[in-house]
Design a protein around this motif. Structure first.
Motif, PDB file in Angstrom:
ATOM      1  N   ALA A  27     100.098 -14.750  70.097  1.00 45.52           N
ATOM      2  CA  ALA A  27     100.880 -13.713  70.794  1.00 45.52           C
ATOM      3  C   ALA A  27     100.672 -12.359  70.134  1.00 45.52           C
ATOM      4  CB  ALA A  27     102.370 -14.080  70.789  1.00 45.52           C
ATOM      5  N   LEU A  28     100.691 -12.352  68.816  1.00 41.27           N
ATOM      6  CA  LEU A  28     100.558 -11.077  68.097  1.00 41.27           C
ATOM      7  C   LEU A  28      99.147 -10.490  68.237  1.00 41.27           C
ATOM      8  CD1 LEU A  28     101.733  -8.881  66.575  1.00 41.27           C
ATOM      9  CD2 LEU A  28     101.866 -10.290  64.554  1.00 41.27           C
ATOM     10  N   ILE A  29      98.144 -11.335  68.146  1.00 38.00           N
ATOM     11  CA  ILE A  29      96.767 -10.828  68.296  1.00 38.00           C
ATOM     12  C   ILE A  29      96.572 -10.260  69.706  1.00 38.00           C
ATOM     13  CG2 ILE A  29      94.314 -11.477  68.266  1.00 38.00           C
ATOM     14  CD1 ILE A  29      95.170 -13.620  66.092  1.00 38.00           C
ATOM     15  N   GLU A  30      97.157 -10.913  70.699  1.00 37.31           N
ATOM     16  CA  GLU A  30      97.084 -10.384  72.072  1.00 37.31           C
ATOM     17  C   GLU A  30      97.813  -9.041  72.170  1.00 37.31           C
ATOM     18  OE1 GLU A  30      95.373 -11.482  74.534  1.00 37.31           O
ATOM     19  OE2 GLU A  30      95.083 -13.631  74.285  1.00 37.31           O
ATOM     20  N   ALA A  31      98.977  -8.959  71.517  1.00 41.48           N
ATOM     21  CA  ALA A  31      99.771  -7.722  71.588  1.00 41.48           C
ATOM     22  C   ALA A  31      99.018  -6.557  70.954  1.00 41.48           C
ATOM     23  CB  ALA A  31     101.126  -7.917  70.904  1.00 41.48           C
ATOM     24  N   ARG A  32      98.443  -6.795  69.772  1.00 43.37           N
ATOM     25  CA  ARG A  32      97.720  -5.710  69.096  1.00 43.37           C
ATOM     26  C   ARG A  32      96.455  -5.345  69.881  1.00 43.37           C
ATOM     27  NH1 ARG A  32      99.267  -1.611  66.262  1.00 43.37           N
ATOM     28  NH2 ARG A  32     100.460  -2.903  64.801  1.00 43.37           N
ATOM     29  N   SER A  33      95.774  -6.343  70.426  1.00 41.60           N
ATOM     30  CA  SER A  33      94.576  -6.056  71.227  1.00 41.60           C
ATOM     31  C   SER A  33      94.960  -5.218  72.438  1.00 41.60           C
ATOM     32  CB  SER A  33      93.921  -7.351  71.701  1.00 41.60           C
ATOM     33  OG  SER A  33      93.633  -8.180  70.592  1.00 41.60           O
ATOM     34  N   CYS A  34      96.075  -5.569  73.046  1.00 42.52           N
ATOM     35  CA  CYS A  34      96.573  -4.833  74.208  1.00 42.52           C
ATOM     36  C   CYS A  34      96.841  -3.376  73.836  1.00 42.52           C
ATOM     37  CB  CYS A  34      97.850  -5.517  74.696  1.00 42.52           C
ATOM     38  SG  CYS A  34      98.609  -4.704  76.081  1.00 42.52           S
ATOM     39  N   GLU A  35      97.445  -3.152  72.687  1.00 40.59           N
ATOM     40  CA  GLU A  35      97.720  -1.781  72.221  1.00 40.59           C
ATOM     41  C   GLU A  35      96.423  -1.012  72.010  1.00 40.59           C
ATOM     42  OE1 GLU A  35      97.649  -0.690  68.531  1.00 40.59           O
ATOM     43  OE2 GLU A  35      99.120   0.931  68.547  1.00 40.59           O
ATOM     44  N   ARG A  36      95.425  -1.684  71.410  1.00 40.69           N
ATOM     45  CA  ARG A  36      94.124  -1.032  71.167  1.00 40.69           C
ATOM     46  C   ARG A  36      93.432  -0.709  72.493  1.00 40.69           C
ATOM     47  NH1 ARG A  36      92.158  -1.353  65.672  1.00 40.69           N
ATOM     48  NH2 ARG A  36      93.995  -0.809  64.459  1.00 40.69           N
ATOM     49  N   PHE A  37      93.521  -1.630  73.451  1.00 42.18           N
ATOM     50  CA  PHE A  37      92.914  -1.383  74.772  1.00 42.18           C
ATOM     51  C   PHE A  37      93.589  -0.195  75.447  1.00 42.18           C
ATOM     52  CE2 PHE A  37      91.458  -6.082  75.581  1.00 42.18           C
ATOM     53  CZ  PHE A  37      90.516  -5.943  74.591  1.00 42.18           C
ATOM     54  N   ARG A  38      94.897  -0.100  75.273  1.00 42.47           N
ATOM     55  CA  ARG A  38      95.615   1.038  75.872  1.00 42.47           C
ATOM     56  C   ARG A  38      95.100   2.353  75.282  1.00 42.47           C
ATOM     57  NH1 ARG A  38      99.436   4.126  74.337  1.00 42.47           N
ATOM     58  NH2 ARG A  38     100.151   2.808  72.620  1.00 42.47           N
ATOM     59  N   LEU A  39      94.940   2.391  73.970  1.00 43.29           N
ATOM     60  CA  LEU A  39      94.415   3.606  73.327  1.00 43.29           C
ATOM     61  C   LEU A  39      93.035   3.966  73.869  1.00 43.29           C
ATOM     62  CD1 LEU A  39      95.367   3.260  69.558  1.00 43.29           C
ATOM     63  CD2 LEU A  39      96.183   4.983  71.168  1.00 43.29           C
ATOM     64  N   LEU A  40      92.189   2.947  74.014  1.00 39.81           N
ATOM     65  CA  LEU A  40      90.841   3.187  74.540  1.00 39.81           C
ATOM     66  C   LEU A  40      90.923   3.678  75.978  1.00 39.81           C
ATOM     67  CD1 LEU A  40      88.993   0.053  73.112  1.00 39.81           C
ATOM     68  CD2 LEU A  40      88.771   2.399  72.305  1.00 39.81           C
ATOM     69  N   SER A  41      91.793   3.043  76.777  1.00 41.67           N
ATOM     70  CA  SER A  41      91.881   3.418  78.196  1.00 41.67           C
ATOM     71  C   SER A  41      92.393   4.846  78.364  1.00 41.67           C
ATOM     72  CB  SER A  41      92.770   2.439  78.962  1.00 41.67           C
ATOM     73  OG  SER A  41      94.121   2.645  78.629  1.00 41.67           O
TER      74      SER A  41
ATOM     75  N   PRO B   3      95.922   7.265  66.508  1.00 44.57           N
ATOM     76  CA  PRO B   3      95.058   7.547  67.669  1.00 44.57           C
ATOM     77  C   PRO B   3      93.656   8.039  67.294  1.00 44.57           C
ATOM     78  CG  PRO B   3      97.082   8.876  67.744  1.00 44.57           C
ATOM     79  CD  PRO B   3      97.139   8.057  66.493  1.00 44.57           C
ATOM     80  N   ARG B   4      93.481   8.498  66.057  1.00 43.30           N
ATOM     81  CA  ARG B   4      92.143   8.945  65.625  1.00 43.30           C
ATOM     82  C   ARG B   4      91.148   7.786  65.551  1.00 43.30           C
ATOM     83  NH1 ARG B   4      93.912  12.219  60.392  1.00 43.30           N
ATOM     84  NH2 ARG B   4      95.347  10.462  60.442  1.00 43.30           N
ATOM     85  N   TRP B   5      91.700   6.558  65.585  1.00 39.88           N
ATOM     86  CA  TRP B   5      90.827   5.373  65.607  1.00 39.88           C
ATOM     87  C   TRP B   5      89.842   5.462  66.788  1.00 39.88           C
ATOM     88  CZ3 TRP B   5      91.227   1.431  69.518  1.00 39.88           C
ATOM     89  CH2 TRP B   5      90.389   0.339  69.310  1.00 39.88           C
ATOM     90  N   VAL B   6      90.288   6.000  67.928  1.00 39.11           N
ATOM     91  CA  VAL B   6      89.419   6.103  69.111  1.00 39.11           C
ATOM     92  C   VAL B   6      88.216   7.000  68.817  1.00 39.11           C
ATOM     93  CG1 VAL B   6      89.260   6.711  71.561  1.00 39.11           C
ATOM     94  CG2 VAL B   6      91.356   5.684  70.683  1.00 39.11           C
ATOM     95  N   ASN B   7      88.415   8.059  68.051  1.00 33.89           N
ATOM     96  CA  ASN B   7      87.293   8.951  67.699  1.00 33.89           C
ATOM     97  C   ASN B   7      86.240   8.206  66.892  1.00 33.89           C
ATOM     98  OD1 ASN B   7      89.976  11.087  67.116  1.00 33.89           O
ATOM     99  ND2 ASN B   7      88.587  11.329  68.838  1.00 33.89           N
ATOM    100  N   ILE B   8      86.701   7.325  66.010  1.00 35.30           N
ATOM    101  CA  ILE B   8      85.764   6.531  65.202  1.00 35.30           C
ATOM    102  C   ILE B   8      84.989   5.582  66.124  1.00 35.30           C
ATOM    103  CG2 ILE B   8      85.589   4.825  63.327  1.00 35.30           C
ATOM    104  CD1 ILE B   8      88.280   6.078  62.261  1.00 35.30           C
ATOM    105  N   VAL B   9      85.725   4.957  67.044  1.00 37.75           N
ATOM    106  CA  VAL B   9      85.112   4.012  67.986  1.00 37.75           C
ATOM    107  C   VAL B   9      84.056   4.706  68.853  1.00 37.75           C
ATOM    108  CG1 VAL B   9      85.590   2.643  70.060  1.00 37.75           C
ATOM    109  CG2 VAL B   9      87.083   2.434  68.064  1.00 37.75           C
ATOM    110  N   GLU B  10      84.402   5.889  69.323  1.00 41.56           N
ATOM    111  CA  GLU B  10      83.500   6.595  70.250  1.00 41.56           C
ATOM    112  C   GLU B  10      82.149   6.922  69.636  1.00 41.56           C
ATOM    113  OE1 GLU B  10      85.849   9.768  72.137  1.00 41.56           O
ATOM    114  OE2 GLU B  10      85.303   8.712  73.985  1.00 41.56           O
ATOM    115  N   LYS B  11      82.128   7.032  68.336  1.00 41.92           N
ATOM    116  CA  LYS B  11      80.862   7.341  67.661  1.00 41.92           C
ATOM    117  C   LYS B  11      79.954   6.117  67.599  1.00 41.92           C
ATOM    118  CE  LYS B  11      82.469  11.170  64.832  1.00 41.92           C
ATOM    119  NZ  LYS B  11      83.832  10.958  64.305  1.00 41.92           N
ATOM    120  N   ASN B  12      80.505   4.949  67.855  1.00 44.20           N
ATOM    121  CA  ASN B  12      79.694   3.737  67.754  1.00 44.20           C
ATOM    122  C   ASN B  12      80.112   2.704  68.798  1.00 44.20           C
ATOM    123  OD1 ASN B  12      77.977   1.744  66.914  1.00 44.20           O
ATOM    124  ND2 ASN B  12      78.488   1.940  64.739  1.00 44.20           N
ATOM    125  N   ILE B  13      79.804   3.002  70.056  1.00 48.59           N
ATOM    126  CA  ILE B  13      80.209   2.124  71.165  1.00 48.59           C
ATOM    127  C   ILE B  13      79.534   0.755  71.054  1.00 48.59           C
ATOM    128  CG2 ILE B  13      80.067   1.828  73.690  1.00 48.59           C
ATOM    129  CD1 ILE B  13      82.206   3.833  73.000  1.00 48.59           C
TER     130      ILE B  13
END
Ligand SMILES: [Fe+2]
Ligand SMILES: [Fe+2]
Length: 193
Positions: A114-128, A10-20
């Motif tokens: 399917a897998l790329i969609e699944a992982r993207s979905c997981e990343r979007f959930r973390l961001l949301s 989940p710390r990935w979101v902190n990295i993302v937030e520094k560079n929107i």
């Protein structure tokens, strides 16, 4: 529900937030590539009418997502940057051996998608769930729902066209492989990095 074997740190979101700006640019290209994949499947497998119908709708939907991200980039007074190399996808696409029948090839491409969609979905959930910017968080929540539907659609097509048992076994193996790739990721401000 997504079947992923390793959750993103989940710390990935902190990295993302520094560079929107960086994540928006990378995300825009993810949507463009999703549309390109849909178009490419139409070109390579036109005889699968159900697939062609679904991919026609998907290409439009993914370009709609691209537009939404691009509009957000413009609203922030920014300009879309150049495409970034997606190390995650490049590594993932080495899993299935090249060659084989057209049908085998198709099922492999559907499983990758399917897998790329699944992982993207997981990343979007973390961001949301974790972004401080509530408007952007809500945007990712709505996209998360779309990508979850795409994940099931691709997996169902693979099971429908291929041998169910073989496809399920390949899917499990691909999930294991993806978890290995993920061990080194979650540290960069890109959608799959
Ligand atoms: Fe999308
Ligand atoms: Fe998608």
């Amino acid at each position: 529900m997504l079947g992923l074997k390793l959750p993103t740190d989940p710390r990935w979101v902190n990295i993302v937030e520094k560079n929107i700006e960086e994540i928006l640019t990378d995300h825009a290209y993810c949507e463009q590539k999703a549309a390109s994949t849909a178009i490419s499947l139409i070109v390579t497998h036109p005889e699968y009418s159900d697939l062609v119908t679904a991919m026609t709708a998907l290409a439009r939907e993914e370009m709609g997502h691209f537009k939404m991200v691009h509009d957000r980039i413009l609203a922030r007074g920014l300009t879309l940057g150049r495409d970034r190399k997606d190390e995650y996808v490049l590594k993932l696409l080495t899993f299935f051996p090249k060659g084989g029948s057209r049908l085998t090839n198709l099922t492999h491409r559907l499983l990758y998608a399917a897998l790329i969609e699944a992982r993207s979905c997981e990343r979007f959930r973390l961001l949301s769930e974790n972004l401080e910017d509530k408007e952007l968080a809500e945007f990712y929540r709505s996209l998360m729902v779309s990508e979850a539907n795409h994940y099931t659609m691709f997996l169902n097509f693979a099971r429908q066209y291929g041998d169910r048992k073989v496809v399920d076994e390949k899917w499990q193996n691909l999930l294991e492989f993806e978890a290995q790739i993920m061990k080194d990721l979650g540290k960069k401000e890109t959608m799959h990095g």
